[in-house]
Design an enzyme around this catalytic site. Structure first.
Site, PDB file in Angstrom:
ATOM      1  N   HIS A 199      -0.613   5.610   7.625  1.00  0.00           N
ATOM      2  CA  HIS A 199      -1.744   4.709   7.371  1.00  0.00           C
ATOM      3  C   HIS A 199      -1.801   3.698   8.504  1.00  0.00           C
ATOM      4  O   HIS A 199      -0.804   3.050   8.831  1.00  0.00           O
ATOM      5  CB  HIS A 199      -1.581   3.994   6.038  1.00  0.00           C
ATOM      6  CG  HIS A 199      -2.633   2.953   5.802  1.00  0.00           C
ATOM      7  ND1 HIS A 199      -3.986   3.253   5.846  1.00  0.00           N
ATOM      8  CD2 HIS A 199      -2.550   1.614   5.556  1.00  0.00           C
ATOM      9  CE1 HIS A 199      -4.676   2.140   5.613  1.00  0.00           C
ATOM     10  NE2 HIS A 199      -3.824   1.142   5.446  1.00  0.00           N
ATOM     11  N   HIS A 259      -4.516   0.796  10.857  1.00  0.00           N
ATOM     12  CA  HIS A 259      -5.732  -0.013  10.921  1.00  0.00           C
ATOM     13  C   HIS A 259      -6.332   0.015  12.323  1.00  0.00           C
ATOM     14  O   HIS A 259      -7.014  -0.933  12.725  1.00  0.00           O
ATOM     15  CB  HIS A 259      -5.418  -1.461  10.520  1.00  0.00           C
ATOM     16  CG  HIS A 259      -4.740  -1.579   9.197  1.00  0.00           C
ATOM     17  ND1 HIS A 259      -3.602  -2.341   9.019  1.00  0.00           N
ATOM     18  CD2 HIS A 259      -5.030  -1.027   7.993  1.00  0.00           C
ATOM     19  CE1 HIS A 259      -3.224  -2.266   7.752  1.00  0.00           C
ATOM     20  NE2 HIS A 259      -4.064  -1.465   7.108  1.00  0.00           N
ATOM     21  N   GLU A 274       0.802  -1.215   0.000  1.00  0.00           N
ATOM     22  CA  GLU A 274       0.000   0.000   0.000  1.00  0.00           C
ATOM     23  C   GLU A 274       0.845   1.281   0.000  1.00  0.00           C
ATOM     24  O   GLU A 274       0.387   2.337   0.421  1.00  0.00           O
ATOM     25  CB  GLU A 274      -0.968  -0.004   1.189  1.00  0.00           C
ATOM     26  CG  GLU A 274      -2.031  -1.079   1.077  1.00  0.00           C
ATOM     27  CD  GLU A 274      -3.154  -0.865   2.067  1.00  0.00           C
ATOM     28  OE1 GLU A 274      -4.272  -0.558   1.623  1.00  0.00           O
ATOM     29  OE2 GLU A 274      -2.906  -0.990   3.283  1.00  0.00           O
ATOM     30  N   HIS A 288     -11.400  -0.653   6.913  1.00  0.00           N
ATOM     31  CA  HIS A 288      -9.952  -0.775   6.704  1.00  0.00           C
ATOM     32  C   HIS A 288      -9.146  -0.044   7.764  1.00  0.00           C
ATOM     33  O   HIS A 288      -8.319  -0.636   8.442  1.00  0.00           O
ATOM     34  CB  HIS A 288      -9.635  -0.240   5.302  1.00  0.00           C
ATOM     35  CG  HIS A 288      -8.224  -0.477   4.843  1.00  0.00           C
ATOM     36  ND1 HIS A 288      -7.841  -0.368   3.529  1.00  0.00           N
ATOM     37  CD2 HIS A 288      -7.092  -0.771   5.521  1.00  0.00           C
ATOM     38  CE1 HIS A 288      -6.545  -0.610   3.422  1.00  0.00           C
ATOM     39  NE2 HIS A 288      -6.065  -0.854   4.618  1.00  0.00           N
TER      40      HIS A 288
END
Length: 260
Positions: A96, A98, A77, A166
């Protein structure tokens, strides 16, 4: 130490801070814009953040590919970071994550709102990006620059976008700023959920309160003090831990004595 080495050192520490504060686990990543070439960014190879070291840091272009191919395997990603940097010249760091606490707000119609002063950095509006809207059924991972560009369009001028089922992507003017937002975003979500469970309406931060907080200079002690605190927590968590295996010092001697 030159500016690039300093940026890499800070990026390594950011990985360790986010892991130590339970914002990332085996997955998730953080990047910074290259300090000498704004058309590139720095991001670790595909490694759990807790174990990232300086020689894991790779240089990427806005196509999401390593500048020097054939080296360590990059994150799938990595395109998230490429898409954001290309769309937002004002952004110098991207995370990023989760984090589970934000996930309910990614799959419901209730918007996540800033309710804590320490979470004012997430901004007044927190949009939700749903990969299915444009790309149909996928594995919900951002694995192409086209998907990343679509994510960046939902992020728009905001500081955070949630990602349906996500996690979230957060951005900042500096690495310290985005680390702070990423740490307090899940806490904000937990507090908001607790308040909603009491019934009635909640009182989020007002646009004016958010604007006042956003005026804090990026070199303010409010940021540097936090970075010192998180860095020290990382160091304290590793006291007595063996750097090569994570075990306690002396364990190798014990294992050797046992013939392991």
């Amino acid at each position: 130490m030159n500016v690039l080495d300093a940026a890499i050192q800070d990026l390594v520490m950011a990985n360790h801070i986010l892991a130590n504060e339970n914002i990332v686990d085996a997955y998730g990543h953080v990047s910074v814009r290259h300090p000498e070439n704004p058309q590139r960014f720095l991001l670790s190879c595909s490694r759990s953040p807790e174990f990232v070291a300086a020689d894991d840091i790779l240089e990427f272009g806005f196509d999401g590919e390593p500048v020097v191919p054939g080296g360590k395997k990059p994150y799938l990603e990595r395109f998230i970071h490429a898409g954001v940097y290309a769309a937002r010249p004002d952004v110098n760091a991207v995370i990023h994550s989760h984090a589970a606490d934000v996930l309910p707000f990614t799959i419901s119609t209730r918007p996540l709102q800033p309710v804590l002063n320490t979470a004012s950095g997430i901004g007044e509006h927190v949009p939700v990006w749903d990969i299915r809207d444009r790309f149909g059924d996928t594995n919900i991972l951002v694995e192409s620059i086209e998907q990343a560009d679509d994510l960046a369009s939902t992020l728009a001028g905001n500081s955070v976008t949630l990602m349906r089922g996500h996690g979230f992507t957060a951005v900042g003017r500096t690495l310290i700023e985005v680390v702070k937002s990423a740490i307090y975003l899940p806490l904000n979500a937990r507090v908001m959920m607790a308040a909603l469970s009491l019934g009635g309406e909640i009182k989020p931060l007002s646009p004016g309160e958010i604007a006042i907080r956003h005026k804090t200079p990026i070199d303010s002690p409010a940021y540097t003090r936090a970075w010192e605190y998180w860095t020290n927590r990382v160091k304290l968590s590793r006291v007595g831990a063996c750097s090569c295996c994570g075990g306690e010092h002396g364990q190798h001697d014990t294992d050797n004595a046992r013939g392991k």
